[in-house]
Motif scaffolding. Structure first.
Motif, PDB file in Angstrom:
ATOM      1  N   GLY A  71       0.825  -1.189   0.000  1.00  0.00           N
ATOM      2  CA  GLY A  71       0.000   0.000   0.000  1.00  0.00           C
ATOM      3  C   GLY A  71       0.859   1.238   0.000  1.00  0.00           C
ATOM      4  O   GLY A  71       2.071   1.164   0.244  1.00  0.00           O
ATOM      5  N   VAL A  94      -4.327   0.572  -1.451  1.00  0.00           N
ATOM      6  CA  VAL A  94      -3.881  -0.670  -0.826  1.00  0.00           C
ATOM      7  C   VAL A  94      -3.914  -1.785  -1.870  1.00  0.00           C
ATOM      8  O   VAL A  94      -4.840  -1.840  -2.700  1.00  0.00           O
ATOM      9  CB  VAL A  94      -4.782  -1.024   0.378  1.00  0.00           C
ATOM     10  CG1 VAL A  94      -4.404  -2.374   0.974  1.00  0.00           C
ATOM     11  CG2 VAL A  94      -4.695   0.071   1.441  1.00  0.00           C
ATOM     12  N   ILE A 103      -4.497  -1.487   6.590  1.00  0.00           N
ATOM     13  CA  ILE A 103      -3.280  -0.901   6.014  1.00  0.00           C
ATOM     14  C   ILE A 103      -3.512   0.558   5.632  1.00  0.00           C
ATOM     15  O   ILE A 103      -2.674   1.426   5.891  1.00  0.00           O
ATOM     16  CB  ILE A 103      -2.792  -1.736   4.819  1.00  0.00           C
ATOM     17  CG1 ILE A 103      -2.355  -3.119   5.302  1.00  0.00           C
ATOM     18  CG2 ILE A 103      -1.646  -1.027   4.083  1.00  0.00           C
ATOM     19  CD1 ILE A 103      -2.139  -4.141   4.203  1.00  0.00           C
ATOM     20  N   GLY A 104      -4.658   0.861   5.031  1.00  0.00           N
ATOM     21  CA  GLY A 104      -4.969   2.234   4.667  1.00  0.00           C
ATOM     22  C   GLY A 104      -5.013   3.134   5.893  1.00  0.00           C
ATOM     23  O   GLY A 104      -4.466   4.235   5.894  1.00  0.00           O
TER      24      GLY A 104
END
Length: 169
Positions: A71, A94, A103-104
């Protein structure tokens, strides 16, 4: 709330990440209306974009897991005129193979304080609609919807709305 895997490392993007970044982004270009770009972006163009962000003293970050970029997030100037110099547009993508892992969120949690440290005052997320996941991410991080533009993009044979979410830093 999603728990981010412990092995995710957030770091500054470097030119060597450009192929992985392009691969992630090109998926969204080819398969979604999330971005309004319509042609694949080659790795050298990603290098240029990373360098351009650096020239503007704006961060470009990558999330890495087991040595693989999964990402990225970055900021660009909001507008060119000098009075806008404290406002930025933020973006996060991502890897489509790593959805809903946080993750974002983790990328934004690193990016936003860096922007504040650099003197940014307002951050905007621009979201092609509908996009429930992106709206939820931005609102979870304190962004509020401030605008809705109807049918401003044309991709895949249809009109697409765009929403603006803003957060004061």
């Amino acid at each position: 709330m999603t728990t981010v895997p412990d092995d995710i490392v957030i770091r500054a993007a470097v030119a060597g990440d450009s192929s992985a970044i392009a691969a992630i982004y090109n998926h969204y270009i080819a398969q979604t209306v999330i971005t309004f770009e319509e042609e694949a972006v080659p790795a050298p163009e990603m290098v240029r974009r990373i360098e351009e962000a650096g020239s503007a003293s704006l961060p470009w970050l990558v999330a890495e897991r087991e040595g693989k970029v999964v990402g990225y997030a970055y900021a660009t100037p909001w507008r060119a005129r000098s009075a806008y110099r404290f406002s930025v547009e933020v973006t996060v993508y991502v890897d489509p193979d790593c959805p809903r892992m946080g993750i974002g969120r983790r990328l934004y949690e690193e990016l936003l304080p860096k922007l504040e440290d650099r003197g940014a005052h307002a951050a905007f997320g621009v979201i092609a609609l509908p996009n429930d996941a992106s709206v939820a991410l931005h609102e979870r991080l304190g962004f509020a919807k401030v605008a809705h533009l109807r049918e401003v993009g044309w991709k895949f044979g249809r009109w697409i709305d765009v929403g603006y979410w803003q957060r004061l830093l």
